[in-house]
Design an enzyme around this catalytic site. Structure first.
Site, PDB file in Angstrom:
ATOM      1  CE1 TYR A  91      -8.028  11.290 -12.732  1.00  0.00           C
ATOM      2  CE2 TYR A  91      -8.708  12.745 -14.514  1.00  0.00           C
ATOM      3  CZ  TYR A  91      -8.076  11.603 -14.085  1.00  0.00           C
ATOM      4  OH  TYR A  91      -7.489  10.755 -14.994  1.00  0.00           O
ATOM      5  CG  ASP A 121      -1.901   1.114   1.262  1.00  0.00           C
ATOM      6  OD1 ASP A 121      -1.646   2.162   0.648  1.00  0.00           O
ATOM      7  OD2 ASP A 121      -2.956   0.948   1.915  1.00  0.00           O
ATOM      8  CB  THR A 144      -8.116   0.151 -17.154  1.00  0.00           C
ATOM      9  OG1 THR A 144      -9.370   0.859 -16.997  1.00  0.00           O
ATOM     10  CG2 THR A 144      -7.034   1.141 -17.558  1.00  0.00           C
TER      11      THR A 144
END
Length: 267
Positions: free
Chosen positions: A165, A68, A200
């Protein structure tokens, strides 16, 4: 000498595609992702161990590292391992980004969950920076290449109509610019690569498994990264954010789909 690379966020998507293309060049690739066979966070297919096996099948050596990227100690341990096993690093692709952790819908910034800051900045932008911070001395040892994955849409008023974003992607571009400034005197090139509309696992799921028109394979960004890695004059790109499409035009790259169509037409 065998290329030694670290690709973060490699269980699926662009990270997996980049790792597979590096494998075809015989690279040793350390693959990080929090998605592992022992611990799953998503219903989408793909784990870091799966990618490692695919890298082996393509001719490289895949080393899975469940990780992580908000765990600074674990990131430090990864790069200490690379130092102990190889003494240096040829390539870091900082790609881990948890942008789909929450439903991704644009809108006025005050309607967006503040949790997007954590998954886009802590997991993404800060994760890129911490990986690069640890990798820099290893890259200097081999005069290597540092690639951040991000998004370039200079003409967009707000990228994806999503303030968080937009800020994250703009930050990645500045990170590449500033890292290039600091690394250039040490023979290391840093830049950001911006994939296009890429198939993806998340995109394929959203389209019900069909092929979205105008989309790229996950390996197309990988071909761009490999071309950069093999370019002796790559330093001319230092600090830039470059689209995969522009790199494909410069290096004469084709996507895997184009090769399939070409082969079919010639048969």
């Amino acid at each position: 000498m065998t290329t030694v690379a670290v690709v973060t966020g490699a269980a699926r998507g662009v990270g997996r595609g980049i790792a597979l293309v590096l494998a075809e060049a015989g690279a040793t690739v350390y693959l990080t992702d929090r998605e592992s066979r022992d611990r799953r966070y998503s219903e989408l297919p793909g784990t870091v161990e799966d990618t490692a096996e695919q890298v082996d099948e393509r001719g490289g050596r895949g080393i899975p590292v469940p990780l992580d990227h908000t765990d600074d100690a674990a990131v430090a341990a990864l790069f200490e391992r690379v130092r102990a096993e190889h003494g240096g690093l040829d390539l870091l692709v900082a790609n881990a980004f948890n942008g789909n952790a929450l439903p991704f819908r644009g809108g006025p910034f005050w309607t967006l969950p503040l949790e997007h800051w954590r998954n886009m900045f802590d997991n993404g932008v800060r994760g890129h920076l911490v990986a690069a911070w640890h990798a820099a001395p290893l890259l200097i040892e081999r005069r290597g290449l540092l690639v951040f994955t991000g998004l370039a849409q200079p003409g967009a008023e707000v990228i994806a109509n999503h303030l968080f974003y937009d800020l994250a992607m703009t930050s990645v571009s500045r990170l590449a610019h500033d890292a290039a400034h600091d690394l250039r005197p040490h023979g290391v090139t840093a830049l950001a690569v911006s994939p296009g509309f890429t198939r993806t696992e998340a995109i394929m799921a959203a389209f019900g498994g069909g092929t979205p028109p105008g989309s790229d394979s996950i390996e197309f960004p990988g071909r761009a990264v490999r071309a950069l890695l093999e370019d002796p004059q790559v330093s001319r790109h230092a600090g830039r954010t470059i689209t995969v499409a522009d790199l494909a035009a410069e290096y004469g790259l084709t996507d895997v789909d184009a090769e399939v169509r070409s082969a079919a037409a010639g048969s």
